[in-house]
Design a protein around this motif. Structure first.
Motif, PDB file in Angstrom:
ATOM      1  N   VAL A   1       0.843  -1.190   0.000  1.00 20.72           N
ATOM      2  CA  VAL A   1       0.000   0.000   0.000  1.00 20.72           C
ATOM      3  C   VAL A   1       0.881   1.243   0.000  1.00 20.72           C
ATOM      4  CG1 VAL A   1      -1.934  -1.083   1.179  1.00 20.72           C
ATOM      5  CG2 VAL A   1      -0.160   0.018   2.512  1.00 20.72           C
ATOM      6  N   LYS A   2       0.193   2.385  -0.257  1.00 20.49           N
ATOM      7  CA  LYS A   2       0.917   3.643  -0.339  1.00 20.49           C
ATOM      8  C   LYS A   2       0.387   4.535   0.762  1.00 20.49           C
ATOM      9  CE  LYS A   2       1.464   7.218  -3.882  1.00 20.49           C
ATOM     10  NZ  LYS A   2       0.999   7.624  -5.206  1.00 20.49           N
ATOM     11  N   VAL A   3       1.264   5.170   1.539  1.00 19.97           N
ATOM     12  CA  VAL A   3       0.793   6.088   2.573  1.00 19.97           C
ATOM     13  C   VAL A   3       1.529   7.416   2.439  1.00 19.97           C
ATOM     14  CG1 VAL A   3       0.241   4.248   4.205  1.00 19.97           C
ATOM     15  CG2 VAL A   3       2.484   5.307   4.281  1.00 19.97           C
ATOM     16  N   LYS A   4       0.914   8.449   3.032  1.00 16.95           N
ATOM     17  CA  LYS A   4       1.474   9.790   2.919  1.00 16.95           C
ATOM     18  C   LYS A   4       1.949  10.224   4.300  1.00 16.95           C
ATOM     19  CE  LYS A   4       0.042  14.161   0.793  1.00 16.95           C
ATOM     20  NZ  LYS A   4       0.912  15.040   1.507  1.00 16.95           N
ATOM     21  N   THR A   5       3.073  10.938   4.355  1.00 17.85           N
ATOM     22  CA  THR A   5       3.545  11.441   5.641  1.00 17.85           C
ATOM     23  C   THR A   5       3.707  12.953   5.595  1.00 17.85           C
ATOM     24  OG1 THR A   5       5.362  11.438   7.216  1.00 17.85           O
ATOM     25  CG2 THR A   5       5.926  10.947   4.952  1.00 17.85           C
ATOM     26  N   ARG A   6       3.607  13.579   6.792  1.00 17.11           N
ATOM     27  CA  ARG A   6       3.810  15.026   6.871  1.00 17.11           C
ATOM     28  C   ARG A   6       5.262  15.363   7.161  1.00 17.11           C
ATOM     29  NH1 ARG A   6      -0.787  15.043  10.344  1.00 17.11           N
ATOM     30  NH2 ARG A   6       0.610  15.397  12.085  1.00 17.11           N
ATOM     31  N   LEU A   7       6.067  14.370   7.569  1.00 16.57           N
ATOM     32  CA  LEU A   7       7.450  14.638   7.958  1.00 16.57           C
ATOM     33  C   LEU A   7       8.271  15.081   6.757  1.00 16.57           C
ATOM     34  CD1 LEU A   7       7.953  11.471  10.142  1.00 16.57           C
ATOM     35  CD2 LEU A   7       7.527  13.768  10.961  1.00 16.57           C
TER      36      LEU A   7
ATOM     37  N   PRO B   1      -7.235  -0.676   0.852  1.00 21.09           N
ATOM     38  CA  PRO B   1      -6.304  -0.311  -0.211  1.00 21.09           C
ATOM     39  C   PRO B   1      -6.129   1.199  -0.374  1.00 21.09           C
ATOM     40  CG  PRO B   1      -8.387  -0.980  -1.148  1.00 21.09           C
ATOM     41  CD  PRO B   1      -8.508  -1.163   0.335  1.00 21.09           C
ATOM     42  N   ASP B   2      -6.989   2.040   0.232  1.00 25.48           N
ATOM     43  CA  ASP B   2      -6.901   3.456  -0.119  1.00 25.48           C
ATOM     44  C   ASP B   2      -5.924   4.216   0.777  1.00 25.48           C
ATOM     45  OD1 ASP B   2      -9.524   5.606   0.907  1.00 25.48           O
ATOM     46  OD2 ASP B   2      -8.339   4.455   2.153  1.00 25.48           O
ATOM     47  N   ILE B   3      -5.400   5.327   0.246  1.00 28.04           N
ATOM     48  CA  ILE B   3      -4.263   5.986   0.886  1.00 28.04           C
ATOM     49  C   ILE B   3      -4.607   6.524   2.273  1.00 28.04           C
ATOM     50  CG2 ILE B   3      -2.620   7.895   0.699  1.00 28.04           C
ATOM     51  CD1 ILE B   3      -2.609   7.564  -2.264  1.00 28.04           C
ATOM     52  N   GLU B   4      -5.770   7.200   2.401  1.00 25.78           N
ATOM     53  CA  GLU B   4      -6.101   7.851   3.682  1.00 25.78           C
ATOM     54  C   GLU B   4      -6.239   6.838   4.817  1.00 25.78           C
ATOM     55  OE1 GLU B   4      -7.639   9.108   0.837  1.00 25.78           O
ATOM     56  OE2 GLU B   4      -6.182  10.743   0.953  1.00 25.78           O
TER      57      GLU B   4
ATOM     58  N   GLU C   1      -4.080   4.132   9.670  1.00 27.96           N
ATOM     59  CA  GLU C   1      -3.760   2.904  10.402  1.00 27.96           C
ATOM     60  C   GLU C   1      -2.270   2.780  10.727  1.00 27.96           C
ATOM     61  OE1 GLU C   1      -5.268  -0.356  11.014  1.00 27.96           O
ATOM     62  OE2 GLU C   1      -7.208   0.650  11.090  1.00 27.96           O
ATOM     63  N   ILE C   2      -1.431   3.116   9.738  1.00 27.88           N
ATOM     64  CA  ILE C   2      -0.012   2.780   9.873  1.00 27.88           C
ATOM     65  C   ILE C   2       0.821   3.926  10.430  1.00 27.88           C
ATOM     66  CG2 ILE C   2       2.041   2.066   8.607  1.00 27.88           C
ATOM     67  CD1 ILE C   2       0.242   0.684   6.618  1.00 27.88           C
TER      68      ILE C   2
END
Lengths: 117, 161
Positions: free
Chosen positions: B94-100, B139-142, B147-148
Motif C-alpha cells: 500500500v501507499k501512505v502519505k507522511t507530513r514529515l 487499499p486506499d491511501i487515507e 492505520e499505519i
C-alpha cells in the motif's frame, strides 16, 4: 538475585522469538512476507537477548543499551534495502496478494510523489 | 556554534561508550570530540542546534515506550500468524502519505513502520511511503495512512522537525 532471574527470562524469550523467526522464514510464501517474519522477530529477539545479558551483568548495562540502539537503527534499514532491491529486480508478490501500489506507481513514473530518491 | 554543539554530542556519546569517568579518558574524549567536530561539523546532523531542545528528549522518551509496546504487539501478531497452521495472511503493497519533511524524520518513521504490526517499508518517494502490509485492511491511501503512520507521526514530528 531477582535481576539475574529477569535477565534469564529475557534471554529465553529472545531465543524463542529468534526461533519463531526461523519458522516464519520457512513458512511464508514470498520474499516480502519472509522479510516481515525475519526483521521483526529477529530484532526483538536480538534486543531481548542483549538486554537480558545487560541485566544479568549490570556493569555492562549501559553498553548493551547502546548496542540495542544501533541494532534498532540498522536492522530495519537493511531489510528495507533488501525489499526495495527485490522489488526493483522484478521479484513478484505471492499469488494471494491483494494489491501492489508500488508496481502501479512505478509504471506511471511516480508522478504524484515527485522529487528525489 | 555548530562545532560546539556537535562537540558536546560526540563527547556525551564517548562517555556513554567508554562508561568511565577517569580524567584521562575524559580529556582524550574531549580532544577527539573537538577534533572530529572541527574537521566534520556536519557529523551531528545538518542542524545540530536541534539537539539542545529538551522537549525533543521528553518526546523521545515517551516515544520509546510507545514504540516498545507497538513492537512487542507486532511480534506477537506475526508470531501467531507464523505458528497458525492456516497461515492467515492477506499481503499487498500500500501507499501512505507522511507530513514529515526532514530525512532523519522519514528514516525514523520508515524504521518504526518496519518494526511494527505486519508492515515493512519498501520505498520512500517524496512524501509517500510504499509499505508491504501482511494483512491489508484497506487499499486506499487515507485509511492506510491513518492505520499505519498516524500513531508514530505525532511523536516524530516533535522529535525531528
Amino acid at each position: 538475585m531477582v535481576y539475574r532471574l529477569i535477565g534469564e527470562i529475557l534471554i529465553v524469550v529472545g531465543s524463542l522469538f529468534l526461533f519463531l523467526a526461523g519458522v516464519g522464514l520457512l513458512r511464508m510464501p514470498d520474499v516480502y512476507n519472509r522479510m516481515q517474519a525475519g526483521t521483526k522477530a529477529t530484532t526483538l529477539g536480538a534486543l531481548s537477548v542483549i538486554m537480558g545479558v545487560g541485566i544479568y551483568h549490570p556493569q555492562w548495562f549501559f553498553k548493551t543499551v547502546l548496542i540495542s540502539l544501533f541494532i534498532l537503527l540498522t536492522n530495519p534499514v537493511s531489510s528495507h534495502a533488501l525489499a526495495r532491491a527485490s522489488h526493483n529486480t522484478g521479484i513478484p508478490l505471492a499469488p494471494g496478494s491483494v494489491l501492489d501500489r508500488y508496481q502501479e506507481d512505478k509504471e506511471k513514473g511516480f508522478k504524484e510523489g515527485e522529487n528525489d530518491s | 556554534m555548530k562545532t560546539g554543539v556537535s562537540t558536546v554530542v560526540l563527547f556525551v556519546l564517548w562517555v556513554a561508550m567508554t562508561g568511565s569517568f577517569d580524567p584521562q579518558e575524559l580529556s582524550v574524549g574531549l580532544l577527539v570530540a573537538a577534533g572530529v567536530s572541527l574537521i566534520a561539523p556536519g557529523v551531528a546532523g545538518p542542524e545540530p542546534v536541534k539537539w539542545l531542545h529538551p522537549k525533543r528528549y521528553l518526546y523521545a522518551v515517551v516515544y520509546m515506550f510507545y514504540f516498545i509496546y507497538a513492537m512487542v504487539k507486532a511480534n506477537l501478531d506475526v508470531a501467531l500468524r507464523v505458528i497458525n497452521p492456516k497461515l492467515p495472511i492477506n499481503p499487498g503493497i500500500v501507499k501512505v502519505k507522511t507530513r514529515l519533511k526532514t530525512n532523519a524524520g522519514k528514516l525514523a518513521l520508515a524504521n518504526s513502520i518496519t518494526l511494527t504490526p505486519g508492515t515493512l517499508s519498501v520505498d520512500v518517494v517524496g512524501q509517500y511511503l510504499y509499505i508491504h502490509w501482511i494483512d491489508v485492511k484497506s487499499p486506499d491511501i487515507e485509511t492506510a495512512t491513518q492505520e499505519i503512520v498516524k500513531g508514530f507521526e505525532k511523536f516524530l514530528e516533535v522529535i525531528f522537525e
